[in-house]
Enzyme design. Structure first.
Site, PDB file in Angstrom:
ATOM      1  CG  ASP A 318      -1.415   1.609   0.782  1.00  0.00           C
ATOM      2  OD1 ASP A 318      -2.572   1.669   0.419  1.00  0.00           O
ATOM      3  OD2 ASP A 318      -2.043   1.615   2.421  1.00  0.00           O
ATOM      4  CG  ASP A 512      -4.886  -1.424   3.685  1.00  0.00           C
ATOM      5  OD1 ASP A 512      -5.239  -1.319   4.888  1.00  0.00           O
ATOM      6  OD2 ASP A 512      -3.611  -0.582   3.586  1.00  0.00           O
TER       7      ASP A 512
HETATM    8  P1  ADP Z   1      -3.605   5.034  -0.205  1.00  0.00           P
HETATM    9  O1  ADP Z   1      -3.944   3.529  -1.076  1.00  0.00           O
HETATM   10  O2  ADP Z   1      -2.434   5.493  -0.590  1.00  0.00           O
HETATM   11  O3  ADP Z   1      -3.413   4.067   1.191  1.00  0.00           O
HETATM   12  P2  ADP Z   1      -6.392   5.794   0.615  1.00  0.00           P
HETATM   13  O4  ADP Z   1      -7.082   4.324  -0.463  1.00  0.00           O
HETATM   14  O5  ADP Z   1      -6.292   5.811   2.046  1.00  0.00           O
HETATM   15  O6  ADP Z   1      -4.984   6.193  -0.311  1.00  0.00           O
HETATM   16  O7  ADP Z   1      -6.611   6.993   0.259  1.00  0.00           O
HETATM   17  C1  ADP Z   1      -7.258   7.349  -1.632  1.00  0.00           C
HETATM   18  C2  ADP Z   1      -7.477   8.882  -1.304  1.00  0.00           C
HETATM   19  O8  ADP Z   1      -8.440   9.096  -1.261  1.00  0.00           O
HETATM   20  C3  ADP Z   1      -6.156   9.848  -0.927  1.00  0.00           C
HETATM   21  O9  ADP Z   1      -5.255   9.675  -1.798  1.00  0.00           O
HETATM   22  C4  ADP Z   1      -6.971  10.612  -0.358  1.00  0.00           C
HETATM   23  O10 ADP Z   1      -7.327  11.479  -1.885  1.00  0.00           O
HETATM   24  C5  ADP Z   1      -8.282  10.488  -0.624  1.00  0.00           C
HETATM   25  N1  ADP Z   1      -8.743   9.517   1.169  1.00  0.00           N
HETATM   26  C6  ADP Z   1      -9.574   9.110   1.039  1.00  0.00           C
HETATM   27  N2  ADP Z   1      -9.672   9.774   3.286  1.00  0.00           N
HETATM   28  C7  ADP Z   1      -9.393  11.176   3.167  1.00  0.00           C
HETATM   29  C8  ADP Z   1      -9.719  12.099   4.191  1.00  0.00           C
HETATM   30  N3  ADP Z   1     -10.348  11.073   5.193  1.00  0.00           N
HETATM   31  N4  ADP Z   1      -9.235  12.851   3.992  1.00  0.00           N
HETATM   32  C9  ADP Z   1      -8.499  13.538   2.541  1.00  0.00           C
HETATM   33  N5  ADP Z   1      -8.800  12.260   1.484  1.00  0.00           N
HETATM   34  C10 ADP Z   1      -9.316  10.912   1.451  1.00  0.00           C
HETATM   35 MG    MG Z   2      -4.028   3.439   3.134  1.00  0.00          MG
END
Ligand code: ADP
Ligand code: MG
Length: 611
Positions: A318, A512
Site C-alpha cells: 500500500d 486496505d
Molecule cells: P492509499 O491506498 O495510498 O493508502 P487511501 O485508499 O487511503 O490511499 O486513500 C486514497 C485517496 O483518497 C487519498 O489519496 C485521498 O485523496 C483520498 N482520501 C481518503 N480519505 C481521505 C480523507 N479522510 N481526507 C482526505 N482525503 C482522503
Molecule cells: Mg492506506
C-alpha cells in the site's frame, strides 16, 4: 526456566551419573547390581516419557513414539542389555528436554508480551483515589495515571497533558505528546506528567489485549507438515510394531535365523524404526523461528503462516503509511472561493472526524480554525463529506467537476510528487491542498532485495496516477495500480491469487483491510489500528519495511531446515532397518545412531533461534 524444565534437567543429570557409574564399574559388579543401577536410570529418565506416552494414548486413542521407546527399552532389559535400554531412554529424554527448551524460548517471548498488559489502576471516585485491578475498570471510569506508570486502559485524556511512550504498540520509541481529547492506549507508559483519563474500552477490547490474543493463537496454529507428521506417527507406530513381531517370528519359522537372533533383531527394529527424529523434525524449527521473529518485533500468527511465507512470490505494498512514512504535511493550498475562512472551518471540522493520515495533516495545518458542528460521512478511499448551510462539501478524492483554472495547477502538483486533497462545494472544485509524504528511506533497498529473490513487487494506492507513479519511481517499484477504492484493492489481490500467485499484502489497515484479509499473507505495518490486528496474519510492531524480506528469508530457512531434518531422519531409519536384516546392527550402535539423529535434528532446528 520453568519448574518442569528444571526437574527434567535434574532427572537427566541423575540418570547420566547412574549410567556413567554403571559403565565404569561394569566389569566389577554383578548382574543384579547392573539391573539395579541401569534400572534406576531407566525409571528416572523414563518417568516423564511414560507419563507423556500414557496421556497421548488416552487423548489420541492410539500408540505413540513414547510408548514405543519404553517398549524397546523393556525389550533390551529382557535381553539383558541393561546399559543399552537405559541409554536409549536417557537420550530420548535428553532430546525431549532440548525440544522443551525450544518451546520455552518461544513461550518466553509470549510471557514478555503478557507483561505488557497493565495490572493496576487508580480509580477516581467521589474525589477519592482507589487502587483497583486494571481488568476491573469499566467504560466511563475516570482514572489517574501517574508519571512512570502504565496507562491501565484504552481511553481519552480529560485533564492534563503529557508525553507517552507507545513503543510497545507502534514500535516508535519517541514519546508522543498528548493533551485533553487525545486517545491513550493500555500498556503504554506515561513519561512526563500526571493526567486523568476516561476509560473508553473494556480491557479485553483493548489494542494490547488484541496483540496478546494474536500471539496466543500462534502457538496453537500448526504447520501442515506438523499435522501430517502427527497423523503419520499414529499409523507408523503400528507398522513398526508389526515389523518387529514379524522379524521375531517369521525368519526362525522358515529356519533362517535362530530364535535368539530373531528376538534381538526384533528389538533393534523397535529401537531404530521408531520415528523419534521425524517427529522432532518440524515443531522445534517452527517454534524457534516464531521466537526469533518476535524478538525482532515481527509477530506471526502461526506455523501455518510461516509455511506460506516461504512461498511468497508477489508482494503488494500500500502506498500511504507503508511505502511512505504516513506522516504527510501540507505544503501549499490554493482556493478560489468567496469566504475562505468559512471553507477552512468546514474542512477542518470534517477532517477532524477522520483517522486518515491525510486528514490528520490537513487538521494540523488548519489547527487555528473554528470547529463547526456538522454531520460527516467518510467514504473509504474517497474522503469525507458533509452539508453546511444547504451546501454539500466533499474533501478528498471524489469524482467532481474540475474547472479549467484548477486543472493545470493540480496536474503540476501531482507531477511534482504531491498528493492533492480536493475540496468541492456541490460537486464543483473550489480549492485543494498539496501534501508531501516522504518515502521511507529503507524502501528502495528492500524492493531491490525482494527483486533479487525473484519476488515481484507491486504498489497499490487510492491516490491518483501521477503522484502514485512519482512515489513508485522513488521507491524503485515497477508495477503500479492507482486510483483504487478499497474494493478494487481487494479485487486485484483476488485476481492475482486466481493467477496462481502467492500474495503478500502489506498495509496499514486504513482503507486496505479487505485486501489484507484476502491475501495469502496479510501484513499490518505498525499495530496502531485494531482492524489490522484482526485481519492480518503478520504484524510488524515497528514500522521497519525491511521486516518483509527478513520474515520471508527466515521462513525459507525454516522450510529448508525442516526438510533437511525430514530427509536426514528418514534416511537414518532406512539405513538402520536394512542393515538390521543382515544382522549388522548391534543394539548399542542402533541406540546411538537412532537417538543421536534425533538430537542432531533438534540442534539443527535450534539454529533458527540465532540472529
Ligand atoms: P492509499 O491506498 O495510498 O493508502 P487511501 O485508499 O487511503 O490511499 O486513500 C486514497 C485517496 O483518497 C487519498 O489519496 C485521498 O485523496 C483520498 N482520501 C481518503 N480519505 C481521505 C480523507 N479522510 N481526507 C482526505 N482525503 C482522503
Ligand atoms: Mg492506506
Amino acid at each position: 526456566m520453568s519448574n518442569r524444565l528444571k526437574l527434567e534437567t535434574i532427572y537427566i543429570v541423575i540418570s547420566f551419573i547412574l549410567i556413567l557409574t554403571g559403565t565404569i564399574f561394569k566389569s566389577y559388579i554383578g548382574g543384579i547390581s547392573q539391573v539395579f543401577i541401569y534400572g534406576l536410570a531407566f525409571i528416572i529418565s523414563g518417568f516423564y516419557i511414560a507419563q507423556e506416552g500414557v496421556i497421548k494414548t488416552i487423548k489420541n486413542k492410539g500408540l505413540n513414539v513414547e510408548l514405543l521407546m519404553i517398549l524397546a527399552a523393556v525389550g533390551s532389559f529382557i535381553l539383558r542389555e541393561y546399559a543399552e535400554g537405559a541409554i536409549l531412554i536417557f537420550i530420548f529424554a535428553l532430546s525431549g528436554l532440548l525440544e522443551n527448551y525450544a518451546n520455552s524460548k518461544s513461550e518466553k517471548a509470549l510471557t514478555n508480551l503478557l507483561n505488557l498488559a497493565p495490572s493496576l489502576a487508580i480509580l477516581l471516585k467521589d474525589g477519592k483515589e482507589i487502587e483497583i485491578g486494571a481488568e476491573d475498570l469499566k467504560v466511563g471510569d475516570n482514572v489517574i495515571v501517574k508519571v512512570g506508570s502504565q496507562v491501565p486502559a484504552d481511553g481519552t485524556i480529560i485533564f492534563g497533558a503529557t508525553s507517552i511512550n507507545e513503543a510497545m504498540i507502534t514500535g516508535e520509541f519517541l514519546p508522543v505528546d498528548k493533551k485533553v481529547g487525545d486517545e491513550v492506549f493500555s500498556g503504554t507508559i506515561n513519561e512526563s506528567s500526571t493526567f486523568i483519563m476516561s476509560v473508553s474500552k473494556d480491557t479485553n477490547e483493548s489494542i494490547v489485549q488484541k496483540i496478546i490474543d494474536f500471539v496466543k493463537t500462534a502457538h496453537s496454529n500448526q504447520t501442515k507438515t506438523e499435522t501430517f507428521i502427527e497423523r503419520f506417527e499414529k499409523i507408523y507406530v503400528y507398522i513398526i510394531i508389526m515389523l518387529a513381531i514379524l522379524t521375531t517370528i517369521l525368519p526362525p519359522l522358515i529356519g533362517l535365523w535362530t530364535f535368539t537372533d530373531a528376538i534381538y533383531r526384533g528389538i533393534v527394529v523397535l529401537v531404530v524404526g521408531s520415528p523419534c527424529a521425524l517427529v522432532a523434525s518440524v515443531s522445534p524449527a517452527v517454534l524457534s523461528s516464531l521466537s526469533n521473529t518476535s524478538r525482532k518485533g515481527i509477530l506471526i500468527k502461526g506455523g501455518k503462516h510461516l509455511e506460506v511465507l516461504s512461498k511468497i512470490d508477489t508482494v503488494i505494498l500500500d502506498k500511504t503509511g507503508t511505502i511512505t512514512e504516513g506522516k504527510p504535511e501540507v505544503k501549499e493550498l490554493y482556493f478560489e472561493t468567496v469566504n475562505e475562512t468559512l471553507v477552512y472551518d468546514i474542512v477542518y471540522s470534517l477532517e477532524k472526524h477522520s483517522t486518515h493520515p491525510l486528514a490528520k495533516a490537513v487538521v494540523e495545518y488548519l489547527k487555528d480554525s473554528n470547529e463547526i458542528k456538522l454531520i460527516s460521512k467518510e467514504l473509504p478511499g474517497k474522503g469525507i463529506e458533509g452539508t453546511y448551510d444547504g451546501n454539500m462539501y466533499q474533501v478528498g478524492n471524489f469524482n467532481i467537476e474540475i474547472p479549467l483554472t484548477f486543472k493545470e495547477k493540480i496536474h503540476k502538483a501531482n507531477k511534482g510528487g504531491f498528493t492533492t486533497v480536493n475540496v468541492s462545494m456541490n460537486g464543483i472544485l473550489i480549492g485543494f491542498f498539496s501534501l508531501i509524504d516522504k518515502v521511507r528511506p529503507e524502501v528502495k533497498n528492500t524492493i531491490n532485495h525482494l527483486n533479487d529473490l525473484k519476488i515481484r513487487t507491486i504498489m497499490m494506492t487510492g491516490d491518483n496516477r501521477y503522484s502514485a507513479n512519482n512515489i513508485a519511481q522513488n521507491a524503485g517499484i515497477k508495477y503500479v495500480f492507482s486510483d483504487l477504492l478499497p474494493e478494487d484493492k481487494y479485487r486485484h489481490v483476488k485476481s492475482l491469487k486466481a493467477e496462481g500467485k502467492i500474495v503478500m499484502m502489506v498495509g496499514d489497515g486504513i482503507n486496505d483491510a479487505p485486501a489484507l484479509a484476502v491475501s495469502d499473507i496479510g501484513v499490518a505495518m505498525g499495530s496502531g489500528t485494531d482492524v489490522s490486528l484482526e485481519t492480518s496474519d503478520v504484524v510488524f510492531m515497528n514500522n521497519h519495511i525491511q521486516n518483509i524480506e527478513k520474515s520471508i528469508l527466515l521462513a525459507k530457512r525454516m522450510k529448508l531446515i525442516s526438510l533437511q531434518n525430514i530427509i536426514f531422519s528418514i534416511s537414518i531409519i532406512g539405513i538402520l532397518l536394512v542393515s538390521n536384516i543382515f544382522g549388522l546392527v548391534i543394539l548399542p550402535v542402533g541406540v546411538l545412531a537412532h537417538e543421536g539423529s534425533t538430537i542432531l535434528v533438534i540442534l539443527n532446528s535450534l539454529r533458527l533461534l540465532r540472529k
